[in-house]
Design a protein around this motif. Structure first.
Motif, PDB file in Angstrom:
ATOM      1  N   ALA A   2      62.243  47.133  46.003  1.00 60.09           N
ATOM      2  CA  ALA A   2      60.910  47.412  46.519  1.00 60.09           C
ATOM      3  C   ALA A   2      61.018  48.032  47.899  1.00 60.09           C
ATOM      4  O   ALA A   2      61.959  47.801  48.645  1.00 60.09           O
ATOM      5  CB  ALA A   2      60.106  46.114  46.598  1.00 60.09           C
ATOM      6  N   ILE A  46      64.485  54.619  46.170  1.00 61.13           N
ATOM      7  CA  ILE A  46      63.448  53.686  45.711  1.00 61.13           C
ATOM      8  C   ILE A  46      62.876  54.155  44.375  1.00 61.13           C
ATOM      9  O   ILE A  46      62.712  53.362  43.444  1.00 61.13           O
ATOM     10  CB  ILE A  46      62.343  53.539  46.773  1.00 61.13           C
ATOM     11  N   ARG A  50      63.008  52.208  40.755  1.00 62.84           N
ATOM     12  CA  ARG A  50      61.798  51.891  39.992  1.00 62.84           C
ATOM     13  C   ARG A  50      61.880  52.441  38.570  1.00 62.84           C
ATOM     14  O   ARG A  50      61.507  51.759  37.610  1.00 62.84           O
ATOM     15  CB  ARG A  50      60.563  52.468  40.687  1.00 62.84           C
ATOM     16  N   THR A  51      62.391  53.657  38.434  1.00 58.07           N
ATOM     17  CA  THR A  51      62.535  54.254  37.105  1.00 58.07           C
ATOM     18  C   THR A  51      63.536  53.465  36.271  1.00 58.07           C
ATOM     19  O   THR A  51      63.286  53.175  35.098  1.00 58.07           O
ATOM     20  CB  THR A  51      62.968  55.729  37.226  1.00 58.07           C
ATOM     21  N   ASP A  53      64.350  50.337  36.591  1.00 61.44           N
ATOM     22  CA  ASP A  53      63.744  49.051  36.261  1.00 61.44           C
ATOM     23  C   ASP A  53      62.770  49.210  35.096  1.00 61.44           C
ATOM     24  O   ASP A  53      62.776  48.413  34.160  1.00 61.44           O
ATOM     25  CB  ASP A  53      63.031  48.476  37.489  1.00 61.44           C
ATOM     26  N   ALA A  54      61.943  50.249  35.150  1.00 62.49           N
ATOM     27  CA  ALA A  54      60.986  50.488  34.064  1.00 62.49           C
ATOM     28  C   ALA A  54      61.717  50.772  32.754  1.00 62.49           C
ATOM     29  O   ALA A  54      61.337  50.253  31.698  1.00 62.49           O
ATOM     30  CB  ALA A  54      60.055  51.642  34.430  1.00 62.49           C
ATOM     31  N   GLU A 111      57.431  54.720  34.088  1.00 62.15           N
ATOM     32  CA  GLU A 111      56.603  53.930  34.991  1.00 62.15           C
ATOM     33  C   GLU A 111      55.121  53.932  34.614  1.00 62.15           C
ATOM     34  O   GLU A 111      54.360  53.119  35.127  1.00 62.15           O
ATOM     35  CB  GLU A 111      56.780  54.420  36.417  1.00 62.15           C
TER      36      GLU A 111
END
Length: 119
Positions: A2, A46, A50-51, A53-54, A111
């Protein structure tokens, strides 16, 4: 991963304000290219996290719904099945023809996909 919020910044908030003021006043003009490169590298890291993780929550054949962040707006809320991965994007198969997507295949960011409970 994050992004740091002001409450979790390693710099006290008044230092962050001083940094922003110095940039605004032109005091760091000689260092702007380095600052921009650092900010861009961090922003990219970041976004990549995030990508990833998605993507880790998705699987081919899984059911998803397009979130409110998707464009064009008329695709929001549409149900889909994950058809394949395309680099860091996902190709989904719409349950029905929607708008210009006559093939029912849409490539999108992972996402903007929300998992739907499988029944």
């Amino acid at each position: 991963m994050a992004a740091s919020s002001p409450d979790h910044s390693p710099l006290p908030l008044h230092h962050l304000g001083a940094l922003c003021s110095a940039i605004g006043a032109g005091e760091l003009d000689a260092d702007l290219s380095e600052l921009i490169a650092s900010i861009n590298a961090r922003t990219t890291a970041i976004a990549t996290a995030r990508t990833a993780d998605a993507l880790s929550r998705l699987h081919v054949g899984g059911r998803v719904r397009l979130s409110q962040r998707v464009k064009p707006n008329y695709l929001r809320g549409e149900l889909r099945t994950i058809h394949e991965y395309y680099g860091d994007a996902v190709v989904v198969l719409l349950d029905r023809v929607v708008g210009r997507f006559s093939s029912r295949h849409v490539r999108c960011s992972p996402e903007v996909l929300e998992l739907v409970a499988e029944t």
